[in-house]
Design a protein around this motif. Structure first.
Motif, mmCIF file in Angstrom:
data_model
loop_
_atom_site.group_PDB
_atom_site.id
_atom_site.type_symbol
_atom_site.label_atom_id
_atom_site.label_comp_id
_atom_site.label_asym_id
_atom_site.label_seq_id
_atom_site.Cartn_x
_atom_site.Cartn_y
_atom_site.Cartn_z
ATOM 1 N N ARG A 37 -6.525 5.895 -13.319
ATOM 2 C CA ARG A 37 -6.131 5.697 -11.922
ATOM 3 C C ARG A 37 -6.456 4.268 -11.507
ATOM 4 O O ARG A 37 -7.504 3.727 -11.846
ATOM 5 C CB ARG A 37 -6.884 6.687 -11.034
ATOM 6 N N LEU A 38 -5.534 3.640 -10.753
ATOM 7 C CA LEU A 38 -5.755 2.285 -10.249
ATOM 8 C C LEU A 38 -6.973 2.276 -9.332
ATOM 9 O O LEU A 38 -7.040 3.055 -8.376
ATOM 10 C CB LEU A 38 -4.530 1.795 -9.474
ATOM 11 N N VAL A 39 -7.927 1.384 -9.617
ATOM 12 C CA VAL A 39 -9.127 1.296 -8.778
ATOM 13 C C VAL A 39 -9.340 -0.106 -8.202
ATOM 14 O O VAL A 39 -9.978 -0.241 -7.161
ATOM 15 C CB VAL A 39 -10.405 1.750 -9.527
ATOM 16 N N GLU A 40 -8.818 -1.163 -8.875
ATOM 17 C CA GLU A 40 -9.034 -2.534 -8.388
ATOM 18 C C GLU A 40 -7.885 -3.445 -8.777
ATOM 19 O O GLU A 40 -7.225 -3.232 -9.787
ATOM 20 C CB GLU A 40 -10.305 -3.150 -8.987
ATOM 21 N N MET A 41 -7.709 -4.494 -7.957
ATOM 22 C CA MET A 41 -6.794 -5.583 -8.268
ATOM 23 C C MET A 41 -7.578 -6.882 -8.108
ATOM 24 O O MET A 41 -8.222 -7.088 -7.072
ATOM 25 C CB MET A 41 -5.589 -5.572 -7.325
ATOM 26 N N HIS A 42 -7.538 -7.725 -9.112
ATOM 27 C CA HIS A 42 -8.218 -9.024 -9.075
ATOM 28 C C HIS A 42 -7.158 -10.115 -9.107
ATOM 29 O O HIS A 42 -6.357 -10.180 -10.032
ATOM 30 C CB HIS A 42 -9.153 -9.188 -10.280
ATOM 31 N N GLU A 43 -7.183 -10.973 -8.081
ATOM 32 C CA GLU A 43 -6.200 -12.052 -8.001
ATOM 33 C C GLU A 43 -6.877 -13.371 -8.339
ATOM 34 O O GLU A 43 -8.020 -13.625 -7.943
ATOM 35 C CB GLU A 43 -5.611 -12.105 -6.591
ATOM 36 N N PHE A 56 -9.093 0.098 -4.492
ATOM 37 C CA PHE A 56 -8.176 1.175 -4.131
ATOM 38 C C PHE A 56 -8.904 2.514 -4.285
ATOM 39 O O PHE A 56 -8.696 3.228 -5.262
ATOM 40 C CB PHE A 56 -6.936 1.142 -5.032
ATOM 41 N N PRO A 57 -9.747 2.878 -3.298
ATOM 42 C CA PRO A 57 -10.529 4.114 -3.432
ATOM 43 C C PRO A 57 -9.704 5.397 -3.377
ATOM 44 O O PRO A 57 -10.122 6.416 -3.916
ATOM 45 C CB PRO A 57 -11.515 4.044 -2.269
ATOM 46 N N VAL A 58 -8.520 5.359 -2.753
ATOM 47 C CA VAL A 58 -7.713 6.577 -2.649
ATOM 48 C C VAL A 58 -6.354 6.422 -3.333
ATOM 49 O O VAL A 58 -5.426 7.172 -3.061
ATOM 50 C CB VAL A 58 -7.513 7.005 -1.168
ATOM 51 N N SER A 59 -6.240 5.474 -4.238
ATOM 52 C CA SER A 59 -4.981 5.264 -4.948
ATOM 53 C C SER A 59 -4.607 6.498 -5.761
ATOM 54 O O SER A 59 -5.458 7.172 -6.330
ATOM 55 C CB SER A 59 -5.122 4.073 -5.900
ATOM 56 N N ALA A 60 -3.308 6.774 -5.808
ATOM 57 C CA ALA A 60 -2.799 7.865 -6.642
ATOM 58 C C ALA A 60 -1.881 7.304 -7.728
ATOM 59 O O ALA A 60 -1.055 8.014 -8.268
ATOM 60 C CB ALA A 60 -2.060 8.877 -5.785
ATOM 61 N N LEU A 61 -2.035 6.001 -8.038
ATOM 62 C CA LEU A 61 -1.233 5.378 -9.086
ATOM 63 C C LEU A 61 -1.919 5.599 -10.431
ATOM 64 O O LEU A 61 -3.060 5.193 -10.631
ATOM 65 C CB LEU A 61 -1.070 3.883 -8.824
ATOM 66 N N SER A 62 -1.201 6.265 -11.341
ATOM 67 C CA SER A 62 -1.768 6.615 -12.647
ATOM 68 C C SER A 62 -1.101 5.844 -13.774
ATOM 69 O O SER A 62 0.089 5.531 -13.709
ATOM 70 C CB SER A 62 -1.590 8.107 -12.921
ATOM 71 N N LEU A 63 -1.879 5.591 -14.812
ATOM 72 C CA LEU A 63 -1.419 4.930 -16.033
ATOM 73 C C LEU A 63 -1.710 5.852 -17.205
ATOM 74 O O LEU A 63 -2.824 6.363 -17.331
ATOM 75 C CB LEU A 63 -2.165 3.603 -16.224
ATOM 76 N N GLY A 76 3.078 6.993 -9.317
ATOM 77 C CA GLY A 76 2.243 7.367 -8.174
ATOM 78 C C GLY A 76 2.284 6.336 -7.076
ATOM 79 O O GLY A 76 3.173 5.485 -7.024
ATOM 80 N N LYS A 77 1.299 6.406 -6.182
ATOM 81 C CA LYS A 77 1.234 5.546 -5.012
ATOM 82 C C LYS A 77 -0.042 4.707 -5.039
ATOM 83 O O LYS A 77 -1.138 5.260 -5.001
ATOM 84 C CB LYS A 77 1.212 6.381 -3.732
ATOM 85 N N PRO A 78 0.105 3.370 -5.018
ATOM 86 C CA PRO A 78 -1.102 2.556 -4.815
ATOM 87 C C PRO A 78 -1.615 2.724 -3.383
ATOM 88 O O PRO A 78 -2.799 2.895 -3.159
ATOM 89 C CB PRO A 78 -0.654 1.128 -5.074
ATOM 90 N N GLU A 79 -0.685 2.660 -2.418
ATOM 91 C CA GLU A 79 -0.998 2.881 -1.001
ATOM 92 C C GLU A 79 0.054 3.808 -0.394
ATOM 93 O O GLU A 79 -0.138 5.000 -0.338
ATOM 94 C CB GLU A 79 -1.036 1.560 -0.233
ATOM 95 N N LYS A 113 2.132 -6.303 -3.897
ATOM 96 C CA LYS A 113 1.326 -7.131 -4.810
ATOM 97 C C LYS A 113 1.066 -6.356 -6.103
ATOM 98 O O LYS A 113 1.145 -6.911 -7.200
ATOM 99 C CB LYS A 113 0.021 -7.538 -4.137
ATOM 100 N N VAL A 114 0.786 -5.057 -5.988
ATOM 101 C CA VAL A 114 0.589 -4.218 -7.172
ATOM 102 C C VAL A 114 1.878 -4.170 -7.988
ATOM 103 O O VAL A 114 1.855 -4.312 -9.215
ATOM 104 C CB VAL A 114 0.115 -2.793 -6.792
ATOM 105 N N VAL A 115 3.017 -4.014 -7.325
ATOM 106 C CA VAL A 115 4.306 -3.998 -8.016
ATOM 107 C C VAL A 115 4.514 -5.319 -8.754
ATOM 108 O O VAL A 115 4.915 -5.342 -9.922
ATOM 109 C CB VAL A 115 5.476 -3.723 -7.030
#
Length: 147
Positions: A37-43, A56-63, A76-79, A113-115
């Motif tokens: 599950r997506l938990v962080e994005m580092h830019e 992303f504490p409530v992200s539903a985006l899965s890999l 899934g959904k990042p947001e 940004k996630v996309v």
């Protein structure tokens, strides 16, 4: 005595030949198993240093990874927006041919940004219970193992 020696020599040679044939194929890449599950994005900033982190504490985006087809799949959904996508896994950790699609509802602050990061994904790193998808110069996404 000579016949036993020659027979033994033939058996040993056959065993080495069989081992050599097994080792001629490069070792098959084993992809991570499970659902992440997506938990962080580092830019990264202009110097390529980590400049901002979004959690992303409530992200539903899965890999997930598919060993049989050598693909990585996101869904899934990042947001707010729902997205799906696939990569072809090349070599040990390369990602190619990103195909990412999204729903048509209004995106959240970090959805696009996630996309973008997923579309630019070039490589993954699996360590412990996490998988990182690295982009060329933008940053990376961190996915954590789901239980």
């Amino acid at each position: 005595m000579k016949i036993k020696f020659l027979a033994t020599l033939v058996v040993i040679a056959a065993a080495f030949t069989a081992c050599k044939k097994d080792n001629q194929n490069p070792e098959e890449t084993v992809l991570p198993t499970g659902k992440y599950r997506l938990v962080e994005m580092h830019e990264f900033n202009a110097q390529g240093k980590d400049s901002s982190t979004v959690e992303f504490p409530v992200s539903a985006l899965s890999l997930t990874f598919d060993q049989a087809t050598k693909t990585a799949n996101v869904s899934g959904k990042p947001e707010n927006i729902h997205l799906t996508g696939t990569y072809t896994v090349k070599g040990k950790d390369g990602l190619k041919d990103a195909k990412i699609s999204t729903s048509k509802i209004a995106p959240g602050e970090y959805d696009m940004k996630v996309v973008q990061f997923l579309e630019l994904g070039q490589q993954f790193e699996a360590k412990g219970g996490t998988v990182r998808i690295n982009t060329k110069d933008k940053g990376y996404l961190v996915f954590s193992m789901q239980k």
